[in-house]
Design a protein around this motif. Structure first.
Motif, PDB file in Angstrom:
ATOM      1  N   VAL A  70      73.455   6.521  29.671  1.00  0.00           N
ATOM      2  CA  VAL A  70      73.702   6.521  31.118  1.00  0.00           C
ATOM      3  C   VAL A  70      74.792   5.496  31.420  1.00  0.00           C
ATOM      4  N   ASP A  71      75.873   5.943  32.088  1.00  0.00           N
ATOM      5  CA  ASP A  71      76.953   5.008  32.386  1.00  0.00           C
ATOM      6  C   ASP A  71      76.710   4.299  33.718  1.00  0.00           C
ATOM      7  N   ASP A  72      77.647   3.464  34.127  1.00  0.00           N
ATOM      8  CA  ASP A  72      77.467   2.669  35.333  1.00  0.00           C
ATOM      9  C   ASP A  72      77.462   3.494  36.606  1.00  0.00           C
ATOM     10  N   THR A  77      74.628  11.473  29.392  1.00  0.00           N
ATOM     11  CA  THR A  77      75.159  12.237  28.267  1.00  0.00           C
ATOM     12  C   THR A  77      74.118  12.217  27.153  1.00  0.00           C
ATOM     13  N   VAL A  78      73.911  13.367  26.501  1.00  0.00           N
ATOM     14  CA  VAL A  78      72.987  13.457  25.372  1.00  0.00           C
ATOM     15  C   VAL A  78      73.801  13.578  24.091  1.00  0.00           C
ATOM     16  N   THR A  79      73.515  12.695  23.129  1.00  0.00           N
ATOM     17  CA  THR A  79      74.228  12.697  21.854  1.00  0.00           C
ATOM     18  C   THR A  79      73.235  12.555  20.707  1.00  0.00           C
ATOM     19  N   ASP A  80      73.759  12.685  19.468  1.00  0.00           N
ATOM     20  CA  ASP A  80      72.946  12.356  18.305  1.00  0.00           C
ATOM     21  C   ASP A  80      72.513  10.899  18.384  1.00  0.00           C
ATOM     22  N   LEU A  81      71.315  10.608  17.877  1.00  0.00           N
ATOM     23  CA  LEU A  81      70.808   9.243  17.889  1.00  0.00           C
ATOM     24  C   LEU A  81      71.554   8.370  16.884  1.00  0.00           C
ATOM     25  N   ARG A 109      83.369   2.508  19.368  1.00  0.00           N
ATOM     26  CA  ARG A 109      83.285   3.014  20.729  1.00  0.00           C
ATOM     27  C   ARG A 109      83.604   4.513  20.727  1.00  0.00           C
ATOM     28  N   PHE A 110      82.740   5.274  21.407  1.00  0.00           N
ATOM     29  CA  PHE A 110      82.914   6.722  21.503  1.00  0.00           C
ATOM     30  C   PHE A 110      83.114   7.096  22.960  1.00  0.00           C
ATOM     31  N   SER A 111      84.087   7.950  23.222  1.00  0.00           N
ATOM     32  CA  SER A 111      84.336   8.398  24.582  1.00  0.00           C
ATOM     33  C   SER A 111      83.222   9.334  25.052  1.00  0.00           C
ATOM     34  N   ARG A 112      83.283   9.708  26.344  1.00  0.00           N
ATOM     35  CA  ARG A 112      82.282  10.643  26.868  1.00  0.00           C
ATOM     36  C   ARG A 112      82.320  11.967  26.119  1.00  0.00           C
ATOM     37  N   ALA A 113      83.482  12.317  25.576  1.00  0.00           N
ATOM     38  CA  ALA A 113      83.606  13.557  24.797  1.00  0.00           C
ATOM     39  C   ALA A 113      83.166  13.383  23.356  1.00  0.00           C
ATOM     40  N   ARG A 126      78.608  13.455  17.861  1.00  0.00           N
ATOM     41  CA  ARG A 126      78.305  14.812  18.305  1.00  0.00           C
ATOM     42  C   ARG A 126      77.489  14.784  19.596  1.00  0.00           C
ATOM     43  N   ARG A 127      78.018  15.414  20.611  1.00  0.00           N
ATOM     44  CA  ARG A 127      77.297  15.573  21.862  1.00  0.00           C
ATOM     45  C   ARG A 127      76.450  16.834  21.813  1.00  0.00           C
TER      46      ARG A 127
END
Length: 327
Positions: A70-72, A77-81, A109-113, A126-127
């Motif tokens: 969860v961003d500010d 966003t759901v991603t691999d753990l 650091r990983f972008s939203r994509a 991986r999202r």
């Protein structure tokens, strides 16, 4: 360099003493070969992740092998753990002010994509497909392309009359079978007449049953209605009542670890624009619906092996459901 934010361990990690002791992928007892969307109901959110997610946090989603970032701005966003660099759980990291997921171990650091925008990882994150509704989050936990999201109108724009959760040894197939077995409404919940199955159908993603139901409205007074059950694999059951007030009970299942899941229920008005009298009737009946759900939970917690029972001629719809659920 921005310091990573610490986030509390989930109740499940605290219980085990280490995150590594918990399964990172769904097991046969939870998802197995089934391909479908999971629904994380808002009442279950704090149970699954150990606390209500706040801005800048990354939360582990039970035993699904996924996490919720969860961003500010509150975007989720759901991603691999696991971080693709060294496999460290991203739930130990944080989301920075630019919305990037930051691993606690090496500060990749990983972008939203999911692209790498800093740090040592050479592989993207991986999202997973996700969709937000008023009552919770749809999550596609599988690696293959998603199927269409189940069309459940009551997940948006409805008045929530009651909700709750419980953790236990629940299998989504038993929860669905309990719904399909409409005869239990009379035997277990004490309705004055035995419900009659009017119709049942199945397609790849859903099993549907329509039955009669009789409501007790007062001393020696009853009113006939209908109840429609929809089961979506794996783990979403929608029950629509009619006759006095039009209520919908939505029961959802989320795996926490092998053989343990959290079950959530939300009772809403079926009509998005109910009349005041319908709301009053719904509020009057919601206590009965919740009582029935609690009775059902006790049954789900004490079930024998599925292969150890025999079905009779009147159980054709249950036999069809079992065949559908085990495909």
């Amino acid at each position: 360099m921005e310091c990573p934010r610490r986030y509390p361990k989930s109740v499940h990690e605290q219980a085990s003493g280490t995150a590594g002791a918990w399964s990172e992928t769904p097991t046969r007892s939870s998802l197995g070969h089934h391909r479908g969307w999971l629904f994380l109901a808002k009442p279950a959110l704090s149970t699954v992740v150990g606390a209500t997610p706040t801005s800048g946090t990354i939360s582990r989603l039970g035993s699904s092998g996924l996490c919720l970032a969860v961003d500010d701005f509150g975007h989720a966003t759901v991603t691999d753990l696991a971080c693709p660099h060294r496999g460290v759980h991203l739930s130990l990291g944080h989301v920075d002010g630019e919305g990037a997921v930051v691993c606690a171990a090496h500060h990749t650091r990983f972008s939203r994509a999911g692209d790498v925008i800093g740090g040592p990882s050479t592989a993207p994150l991986r999202r997973r497909p996700a969709h937000t509704s008023d009552l919770g989050y749809w999550v596609w936990p599988h690696s293959d392309p998603p199927t269409p999201i189940p069309d459940i109108a009551e997940l948006n724009g409805r008045a929530v009359l009651a909700e709750g959760t419980r953790i236990g040894p629940y299998d989504w197939r038993d929860i669905g079978e309990n719904a399909v077995d409409s005869a239990h409404i009379s035997a277990l919940h004490g309705t004055p007449t035995l419900p009659q199955v009017l119709d049942y159908t199945a397609d790849y993603g859903a099993f549907r049953v329509t039955s009669t139901i009789t409501w007790t409205t007062g001393p020696n007074r009853t009113r006939d209605g209908h109840v429609q059950f929809e089961v979506f694999k794996p783990g979403v059951v929608v029950v629509r009542f009619s006759g006095i007030a039009r209520l919908t009970s939505i029961v959802t299942w989320w795996p926490l670890q092998p053989n343990v899941a959290v079950v959530s229920w939300q009772v809403v008005m079926t009509d998005p624009n109910p009349r005041p009298v319908e709301i009053r009737l719904g509020e009057h009946l919601v206590g009965e619906v919740e009582t029935q759900l609690l009775d059902d939970l006790r049954i789900w917690e004490h079930k024998g092996p599925r292969g150890s029972v025999r079905l009779g001629p009147l159980d054709r719809h249950i036999a069809s459901y079992r065949e559908w659920a085990d495909r």
